[in-house]
Design an enzyme around this catalytic site. Structure first.
Site, PDB file in Angstrom:
ATOM      1  N   ARG A  73     -61.558 111.399  35.821  1.00 35.00           N
ATOM      2  CA  ARG A  73     -61.294 112.158  34.601  1.00 35.00           C
ATOM      3  C   ARG A  73     -59.793 112.379  34.510  1.00 35.00           C
ATOM      4  O   ARG A  73     -59.089 112.410  35.524  1.00 35.00           O
ATOM      5  CB  ARG A  73     -62.016 113.506  34.634  1.00 35.00           C
ATOM      6  CG  ARG A  73     -63.528 113.415  34.794  1.00 35.00           C
ATOM      7  CD  ARG A  73     -64.138 114.799  34.915  1.00 35.00           C
ATOM      8  NE  ARG A  73     -65.598 114.759  35.001  1.00 35.00           N
ATOM      9  CZ  ARG A  73     -66.274 114.715  36.141  1.00 35.00           C
ATOM     10  NH1 ARG A  73     -65.620 114.728  37.306  1.00 35.00           N
ATOM     11  NH2 ARG A  73     -67.597 114.677  36.150  1.00 35.00           N
ATOM     12  N   LYS A  98     -64.713 118.771  38.459  1.00 36.98           N
ATOM     13  CA  LYS A  98     -65.669 119.421  37.569  1.00 36.98           C
ATOM     14  C   LYS A  98     -66.886 119.880  38.363  1.00 36.98           C
ATOM     15  O   LYS A  98     -67.448 119.126  39.156  1.00 36.98           O
ATOM     16  CB  LYS A  98     -66.098 118.438  36.476  1.00 36.98           C
ATOM     17  CG  LYS A  98     -66.965 119.068  35.395  1.00 36.98           C
ATOM     18  CD  LYS A  98     -67.270 118.044  34.305  1.00 36.98           C
ATOM     19  CE  LYS A  98     -68.132 118.644  33.213  1.00 36.98           C
ATOM     20  NZ  LYS A  98     -68.432 117.656  32.141  1.00 36.98           N
ATOM     21  N   HIS A 168     -60.917 109.229  28.428  1.00 37.86           N
ATOM     22  CA  HIS A 168     -62.252 109.252  29.034  1.00 37.86           C
ATOM     23  C   HIS A 168     -62.962 107.913  28.917  1.00 37.86           C
ATOM     24  O   HIS A 168     -63.887 107.634  29.694  1.00 37.86           O
ATOM     25  CB  HIS A 168     -63.104 110.346  28.383  1.00 37.86           C
ATOM     26  CG  HIS A 168     -64.206 110.846  29.261  1.00 37.86           C
ATOM     27  ND1 HIS A 168     -63.979 111.640  30.364  1.00 37.86           N
ATOM     28  CD2 HIS A 168     -65.556 110.648  29.213  1.00 37.86           C
ATOM     29  CE1 HIS A 168     -65.132 111.913  30.957  1.00 37.86           C
ATOM     30  NE2 HIS A 168     -66.099 111.328  30.279  1.00 37.86           N
ATOM     31  N   ARG A 171     -62.987 105.832  32.032  1.00 35.35           N
ATOM     32  CA  ARG A 171     -64.030 106.256  32.981  1.00 35.35           C
ATOM     33  C   ARG A 171     -65.357 105.571  32.672  1.00 35.35           C
ATOM     34  O   ARG A 171     -66.069 105.123  33.579  1.00 35.35           O
ATOM     35  CB  ARG A 171     -64.157 107.778  32.900  1.00 35.35           C
ATOM     36  CG  ARG A 171     -65.178 108.406  33.822  1.00 35.35           C
ATOM     37  CD  ARG A 171     -64.981 109.924  33.771  1.00 35.35           C
ATOM     38  NE  ARG A 171     -66.156 110.661  34.184  1.00 35.35           N
ATOM     39  CZ  ARG A 171     -66.472 110.941  35.454  1.00 35.35           C
ATOM     40  NH1 ARG A 171     -65.692 110.511  36.416  1.00 35.35           N
ATOM     41  NH2 ARG A 171     -67.540 111.638  35.737  1.00 35.35           N
ATOM     42  N   HIS A 194     -71.261 112.897  38.995  1.00 33.51           N
ATOM     43  CA  HIS A 194     -72.325 113.411  38.133  1.00 33.51           C
ATOM     44  C   HIS A 194     -73.324 114.218  38.951  1.00 33.51           C
ATOM     45  O   HIS A 194     -73.731 113.793  40.032  1.00 33.51           O
ATOM     46  CB  HIS A 194     -73.061 112.262  37.436  1.00 33.51           C
ATOM     47  CG  HIS A 194     -72.265 111.601  36.363  1.00 33.51           C
ATOM     48  ND1 HIS A 194     -72.589 110.373  35.834  1.00 33.51           N
ATOM     49  CD2 HIS A 194     -71.151 112.009  35.705  1.00 33.51           C
ATOM     50  CE1 HIS A 194     -71.715 110.046  34.904  1.00 33.51           C
ATOM     51  NE2 HIS A 194     -70.835 111.024  34.803  1.00 33.51           N
ATOM     52  N   TYR A 203     -75.429 104.374  30.861  1.00 38.50           N
ATOM     53  CA  TYR A 203     -74.714 103.100  30.973  1.00 38.50           C
ATOM     54  C   TYR A 203     -75.676 101.918  31.056  1.00 38.50           C
ATOM     55  O   TYR A 203     -75.329 100.811  30.655  1.00 38.50           O
ATOM     56  CB  TYR A 203     -73.776 103.132  32.177  1.00 38.50           C
ATOM     57  CG  TYR A 203     -72.752 104.228  32.081  1.00 38.50           C
ATOM     58  CD1 TYR A 203     -71.766 104.202  31.091  1.00 38.50           C
ATOM     59  CD2 TYR A 203     -72.761 105.308  32.952  1.00 38.50           C
ATOM     60  CE1 TYR A 203     -70.840 105.223  30.970  1.00 38.50           C
ATOM     61  CE2 TYR A 203     -71.830 106.334  32.844  1.00 38.50           C
ATOM     62  CZ  TYR A 203     -70.882 106.285  31.852  1.00 38.50           C
ATOM     63  OH  TYR A 203     -69.964 107.299  31.729  1.00 38.50           O
TER      64      TYR A 203
END
Length: 231
Positions: A73, A98, A168, A171, A194, A203
């Site tokens: 990120r 995050k 982003h 990424r 994640h 994806y």
């Protein structure tokens, strides 16, 4: 038509107004607008090549390479410190990202070469990417998200890429490349930080390799029923 965020805000305001008027159940069964489930735009290999070729600044190369080669990120890029780069073990340590999660990603030989040239040229201190200190001040500042965003916009235009994208999207490109090369969804989720693989599975819906491997019902029928084919 207003966006979903604006409609949700209006819904909440109207609901609160009825509650203040003593009618708390007025919108009780009225649902909020459904969230759109769109496939994300991503930077592909050809677009990255165009941008890295258009880039003449070593610091800018490091920024786009970290996002595309490690899936970082933009906040993680600017928070990297020099001691987060583990050259001996070929790793980059992402600390308290995050969700206050730590993780590690691979430091490829290609990325290490780009970082080494940059470090020799700029001699950064503390952070891998130092910002510009106020005029006359000796304090070491951190690079900003806004600066990264401006770099991406400028490089995209310089590389003559018409597709709009943000930091982003690099990424997303990282995740797509891993998936196309056969990396397991759970491993991709770990590398991207994640919490849930459901976030990562989007994806698979974008991956052309996976889509094309799927045998259609019509193909299955025609295998044993060639007469159904037009003459």
């Amino acid at each position: 038509i207003p966006g979903r965020s604006s409609r949700c805000t209006a819904h909440s305001v109207i609901k609160l107004w009825f509650q203040l008027k003593g009618q708390p159940n007025k919108l009780k069964y009225t649902p909020y607008p459904v969230k759109e489930d769109k496939l994300p735009i991503h930077v592909n290999q050809q677009e990255f090549i165009k941008m890295i070729q258009a880039c003449q600044n070593h610091k800018h190369r490091v920024i786009i390479a970290l996002m595309f080669d490690c899936g970082l990120r933009v906040s993680e890029v600017i928070n990297l410190k020099l001691n987060d780069i583990d050259y001996s073990n070929k790793l980059i340590n992402i600390n308290q990202a995050k969700g206050n999660k730590d993780r590690r990603v691979k430091l490829s030989a290609a990325l290490q070469a780009i970082i080494s040239i940059y470090v020799q040229t700029y001699n950064p201190q503390i952070w891998l990417l130092n910002g510009q200190a106020p005029k006359g001040a000796s304090v070491i500042t951190q690079y900003s998200v806004r600066s990264c965003q401006q770099i991406i916009k400028a490089l995209r235009l310089k590389a003559q890429i018409t597709k709009p994208f943000t930091c982003h999207k690099f990424r997303h490109g990282f995740a797509m490349n891993l998936l196309e090369n056969g990396t397991d969804i759970e491993n991709i989720a770990d590398l991207m930080g994640h919490k849930n693989t459901k976030t990562t599975k989007i994806y698979a819906r974008m991956n052309n390799t996976i889509i094309q491997k799927t045998e259609s019902p019509l193909e299955q029928i025609l295998k044993n029923n060639h007469k159904l084919l037009p003459a």
